[in-house]
Design an enzyme around this catalytic site. Sequence first.
Site, PDB file in Angstrom:
ATOM      1  N   GLN A  94       0.794  -1.227   0.059  1.00  0.00           N
ATOM      2  CA  GLN A  94      -0.063   0.129  -0.209  1.00  0.00           C
ATOM      3  C   GLN A  94       0.878   1.280  -0.119  1.00  0.00           C
ATOM      4  OE1 GLN A  94      -3.390  -0.648   2.858  1.00  0.00           O
ATOM      5  NE2 GLN A  94      -2.182  -1.748   3.700  1.00  0.00           N
ATOM      6  N   ASN A  95       2.158   0.916   0.045  1.00  0.00           N
ATOM      7  CA  ASN A  95       3.195   2.219   0.069  1.00  0.00           C
ATOM      8  C   ASN A  95       3.620   2.923  -1.185  1.00  0.00           C
ATOM      9  OD1 ASN A  95       3.072   1.657   2.943  1.00  0.00           O
ATOM     10  ND2 ASN A  95       5.206   0.651   2.693  1.00  0.00           N
ATOM     11  N   VAL A  96       3.660   4.044  -1.118  1.00  0.00           N
ATOM     12  CA  VAL A  96       4.119   4.739  -2.541  1.00  0.00           C
ATOM     13  C   VAL A  96       5.570   4.941  -2.484  1.00  0.00           C
ATOM     14  CG1 VAL A  96       1.762   5.439  -2.802  1.00  0.00           C
ATOM     15  CG2 VAL A  96       3.169   6.936  -1.848  1.00  0.00           C
ATOM     16  N   ASP A  97       6.395   4.618  -1.512  1.00  0.00           N
ATOM     17  CA  ASP A  97       7.701   5.139  -1.564  1.00  0.00           C
ATOM     18  C   ASP A  97       8.885   4.352  -2.243  1.00  0.00           C
ATOM     19  OD1 ASP A  97       8.215   2.889   0.036  1.00  0.00           O
ATOM     20  OD2 ASP A  97       7.475   4.028   1.793  1.00  0.00           O
ATOM     21  N   HIS A 112      -1.282   1.221  -4.518  1.00  0.00           N
ATOM     22  CA  HIS A 112      -1.774   2.633  -4.556  1.00  0.00           C
ATOM     23  C   HIS A 112      -0.806   3.532  -5.530  1.00  0.00           C
ATOM     24  CE1 HIS A 112      -3.700   1.888  -0.474  1.00  0.00           C
ATOM     25  NE2 HIS A 112      -4.682   1.614  -1.448  1.00  0.00           N
ATOM     26  N   CYS A 120      -0.477  12.232 -16.733  1.00  0.00           N
ATOM     27  CA  CYS A 120      -1.245  13.334 -17.067  1.00  0.00           C
ATOM     28  C   CYS A 120      -2.623  13.004 -17.098  1.00  0.00           C
ATOM     29  CB  CYS A 120      -0.843  13.737 -18.435  1.00  0.00           C
ATOM     30  SG  CYS A 120      -1.739  14.968 -19.523  1.00  0.00           S
ATOM     31  N   CYS A 123      -3.823  13.202 -21.204  1.00  0.00           N
ATOM     32  CA  CYS A 123      -3.463  12.106 -22.418  1.00  0.00           C
ATOM     33  C   CYS A 123      -3.097  10.815 -21.714  1.00  0.00           C
ATOM     34  CB  CYS A 123      -2.364  12.839 -23.155  1.00  0.00           C
ATOM     35  SG  CYS A 123      -0.987  12.976 -22.570  1.00  0.00           S
ATOM     36  N   SER A 213      -2.498  -0.842   9.495  1.00  0.00           N
ATOM     37  CA  SER A 213      -3.845  -0.818  10.349  1.00  0.00           C
ATOM     38  C   SER A 213      -5.096  -1.343   9.872  1.00  0.00           C
ATOM     39  CB  SER A 213      -4.012   0.632  10.787  1.00  0.00           C
ATOM     40  OG  SER A 213      -4.746   1.362   9.667  1.00  0.00           O
TER      41      SER A 213
END
Length: 273
Positions: A94-97, A112, A120, A123, A213
């Site tokens: 779930q992390n975006v790092d 995520h 964009c 487009c 959590s």
Amino acid sequence: MLADLVADGDVVILSGAGLSTESGIPDYRGETGRKRRAEPMTYQAFAGSAAARQRYWARSHLGWRHIARAAPNDGHRAVAGLQERGLVAGIITQNVDGLQQAAGAHDVIELHGSLDRVMCLGCGRRTPRQALDRRLRAANPGWSAEVGAINPDGDAVLADDQIDSFQVVDCTDCGGLLKPDVIFFGENVPRPRVEECFTLTERAGTLLVLGSSLTVLSGYRFVRHAAKLGVAVAIVNQGVTRGHDHALVALDAPLGPTLTALLASLDGASTPR
């Protein structure tokens, strides 16, 4: 019991922000999350307001640098180690790092999205975050701001008067609105990505939740699905989670030391005496 479950293999890992707190990235609802001073951006606000986009990009322009400098911690390395030993059938984060990949993990499903890409809304083109960083620096010569805090999504806390002069840039191809390639609050995860995660869960021997959590349905649904199918659920997290009632094993413990010890115990058990 956790070591026994993992030793059986076919483990699918579902990781959350708690896995990255030891790398200096705060979470949403743990101890560092309780110190947050700002609510995360919603998709509706971002898409519908030029002022909201200016606020987001000014704050993210500084906050992303903090995320980009973060290094994998012992927990990330232990996950990669479990995968290297053939015990992991899949990783959902779930992390975006991007720290699990930086630690050596591969084939990670970024539920995520990731902060190191930009898309964009016009487009659909995706470009590296580094390219946007260069464009924003060029559009804002001399701009500087004092960062009050960093939020889990790479959003820096800034005063309003520091945001007012920030210049936002648009897509170089079509002039459309640029957005980080992440799922904002109020936005849906693409269905094919969700189905891929459900398929992994169905084939798992154990669903191992690390540092989440499970408050948000986005991750909790896989725990619920695993429990419905009789797939063992194990949780390592600091604090009680929404999934505890479904868990065969639940440990309230720091991720780095716990996963490092788990990996060592598995290696010890596989070493001939």
